[in-house]
Design an enzyme around this catalytic site. Structure first.
Site, PDB file in Angstrom:
ATOM      1  N   ARG A   1     -11.705   1.779  -8.650  1.00 38.66           N
ATOM      2  CA  ARG A   1     -10.829   2.923  -8.860  1.00 38.66           C
ATOM      3  C   ARG A   1     -11.079   3.532 -10.247  1.00 38.66           C
ATOM      4  NH1 ARG A   1      -4.904   1.650  -6.170  1.00 38.66           N
ATOM      5  NH2 ARG A   1      -5.672   1.268  -4.054  1.00 38.66           N
TER       6      ARG A   1
ATOM      7  N   HIS B   1       2.847   3.192  -8.994  1.00 34.76           N
ATOM      8  CA  HIS B   1       2.740   1.751  -9.243  1.00 34.76           C
ATOM      9  C   HIS B   1       3.988   1.235  -9.964  1.00 34.76           C
ATOM     10  CE1 HIS B   1      -1.276   1.722  -7.722  1.00 34.76           C
ATOM     11  NE2 HIS B   1      -1.740   2.515  -8.665  1.00 34.76           N
TER      12      HIS B   1
ATOM     13  N   ASP C   1       0.828  -1.203   0.000  1.00 34.69           N
ATOM     14  CA  ASP C   1       0.000   0.000   0.000  1.00 34.69           C
ATOM     15  C   ASP C   1       0.868   1.260   0.000  1.00 34.69           C
ATOM     16  OD1 ASP C   1      -2.330   1.445  -0.011  1.00 34.69           O
ATOM     17  OD2 ASP C   1      -2.680   1.283   2.140  1.00 34.69           O
ATOM     18  N   GLY C   2       0.383   2.299  -0.668  1.00 35.09           N
ATOM     19  CA  GLY C   2       1.049   3.594  -0.612  1.00 35.09           C
ATOM     20  C   GLY C   2       1.624   4.073  -1.927  1.00 35.09           C
ATOM     21  N   ASN C   3       1.418   3.335  -3.021  1.00 41.40           N
ATOM     22  CA  ASN C   3       1.969   3.761  -4.304  1.00 41.40           C
ATOM     23  C   ASN C   3       1.430   5.130  -4.729  1.00 41.40           C
ATOM     24  OD1 ASN C   3       3.501   1.436  -4.649  1.00 41.40           O
ATOM     25  ND2 ASN C   3       1.893   0.363  -5.742  1.00 41.40           N
ATOM     26  N   GLY C   4       0.111   5.294  -4.619  1.00 43.36           N
ATOM     27  CA  GLY C   4      -0.504   6.544  -5.052  1.00 43.36           C
ATOM     28  C   GLY C   4      -0.045   7.732  -4.238  1.00 43.36           C
TER      29      GLY C   4
ATOM     30  N   ARG D   1      -0.573   8.903 -10.225  1.00 41.61           N
ATOM     31  CA  ARG D   1      -0.618   7.689  -9.409  1.00 41.61           C
ATOM     32  C   ARG D   1       0.071   6.503 -10.083  1.00 41.61           C
ATOM     33  NH1 ARG D   1      -4.060   7.176  -5.154  1.00 41.61           N
ATOM     34  NH2 ARG D   1      -4.378   4.972  -5.644  1.00 41.61           N
TER      35      ARG D   1
ATOM     36  N   GLU E   1       1.300 -13.572  12.307  1.00 39.56           N
ATOM     37  CA  GLU E   1       1.703 -12.364  13.009  1.00 39.56           C
ATOM     38  C   GLU E   1       1.494 -11.176  12.072  1.00 39.56           C
ATOM     39  OE1 GLU E   1       2.700 -12.144  16.213  1.00 39.56           O
ATOM     40  OE2 GLU E   1       2.237 -14.284  16.336  1.00 39.56           O
TER      41      GLU E   1
ATOM     42  N   SER F   1      -7.785  -5.511   5.107  1.00 42.93           N
ATOM     43  CA  SER F   1      -8.502  -5.204   3.868  1.00 42.93           C
ATOM     44  C   SER F   1      -8.878  -6.435   3.036  1.00 42.93           C
ATOM     45  CB  SER F   1      -7.672  -4.224   3.025  1.00 42.93           C
ATOM     46  OG  SER F   1      -7.532  -2.990   3.692  1.00 42.93           O
TER      47      SER F   1
ATOM     48  N   TRP G   1     -11.431  -2.610  -8.633  1.00 43.67           N
ATOM     49  CA  TRP G   1     -12.112  -2.272  -9.884  1.00 43.67           C
ATOM     50  C   TRP G   1     -12.866  -0.950  -9.746  1.00 43.67           C
ATOM     51  CZ3 TRP G   1     -10.577  -4.861 -13.969  1.00 43.67           C
ATOM     52  CH2 TRP G   1     -10.168  -6.196 -13.843  1.00 43.67           C
TER      53      TRP G   1
ATOM     54  N   LEU H   1      11.887 -20.240  -4.350  1.00 41.81           N
ATOM     55  CA  LEU H   1      10.888 -19.376  -3.737  1.00 41.81           C
ATOM     56  C   LEU H   1       9.606 -19.476  -4.545  1.00 41.81           C
ATOM     57  CD1 LEU H   1      10.029 -16.940  -1.831  1.00 41.81           C
ATOM     58  CD2 LEU H   1      10.868 -15.437  -3.658  1.00 41.81           C
TER      59      LEU H   1
END
Length: 256
Positions: A72, A38, A21-24, A34, A208, A197, A70, A132
């Site tokens: 947005r 991303h 979270d926080g790209n925008g 924005r 955790e 969310s 969607w 991974l």
């Protein structure tokens, strides 16, 4: 990179999930649109994958696009889809080279055919890699995940392959996304909000939780290490008392 000295290798989480979270907001701080945030967030993805590989964390799940996203602005959604396609095309060879298995979880039926084909090709190319497992949650929601698992169980019951009395947590878990991965140990959220969310609701039952004000494009090895160190410092009781946990740990250390 060697494992940071304050991180104990035998106590590292094996499955980490991140709400990116926080790209925008990061882009706004830079005076950019924005979508620029991303794009810069993709660098944080690369850093996180590298960090997990170097530490020996076996699974990393990233919340890239929720079922609610969607809503947005159409231009931003379109840009996100284009970026997703571009990342799949440009990054999959490097992931494959580094033995990273790529998977996408979520309701992929909403994506166009070209994107679905690209996802399928990327998953096929990396299917046998074991260093991974990188899972990208796209058009994913925790409630959707649980409901689709319940739907699969209903199909099994309707077909006579499963008795109603046989439905329990274990039966449900077989149809939950990521069921073949280690249990989720650590759930990180960047950007300052303190909520999950609708992400991995089932899987996060005993995870955790760790929150940071750091915006996703600024998420780096140091911040990731802080999250892992916090995980290691916590006592995970899973419903037991501290005394029971200590007694079990003592028996395991003695090999009994």
């Amino acid at each position: 990179m060697s494992t940071p000295s304050h991180l104990k290798q035998n106590e590292l989480p094996q499955h980490v999930a991140i709400i990116m979270d926080g790209n925008g907001r990061w882009a706004k701080q830079q005076g950019k649109p924005r979508v620029w945030g991303h794009k810069k967030g993709a660098d944080a993805v690369r850093r996180s994958v590298r960090f997990c590989r170097e530490l020996g964390i076996s699974a990393l799940t990233l919340f890239a696009f929720s079922s609610e996203n969607w809503q947005r602005p159409a231009e931003e959604v379109s840009s996100l889809m284009q970026l997703f396609m571009l990342m799949l095309k440009s990054e999959v060879k490097n992931l494959h080279k580094n033995q990273v298995r790529l998977r996408v979880c979520g309701d992929l039926s909403a994506f166009d055919e070209a994107l679905r084909k690209q996802i399928k090709a990327a998953e096929a190319l990396t299917a046998d890699n074991r260093a991974l497992t990188l899972t990208i949650a796209a058009n994913y929601g925790g409630r959707w995940d649980i409901s689709q698992a319940a739907r699969q169980l209903a199909i099994e019951v309707s077909a006579g392959r499963l008795a109603v009395d046989a439905i329990d947590e274990q039966a449900m878990a077989q149809y939950i996304q990521l069921s073949d991965l280690p249990e989720l140990d650590l759930l990180i959220r960047t950007g300052g909000d303190v909520r999950i969310s609708n992400f991995l609701l089932w899987q996060a039952a005993y995870a955790e939780l760790w929150f940071t004000d750091t915006l996703w494009p600024d998420f780096d090895q140091q911040v990731f290490a802080e999250a892992v160190a916090a995980f290691i410092s916590r006592e995970r009781r899973f419903g037991c008392t501290s005394e029971q946990v200590c007694a079990l740990a003592s028996r395991q250390s003695k090999g009994t």
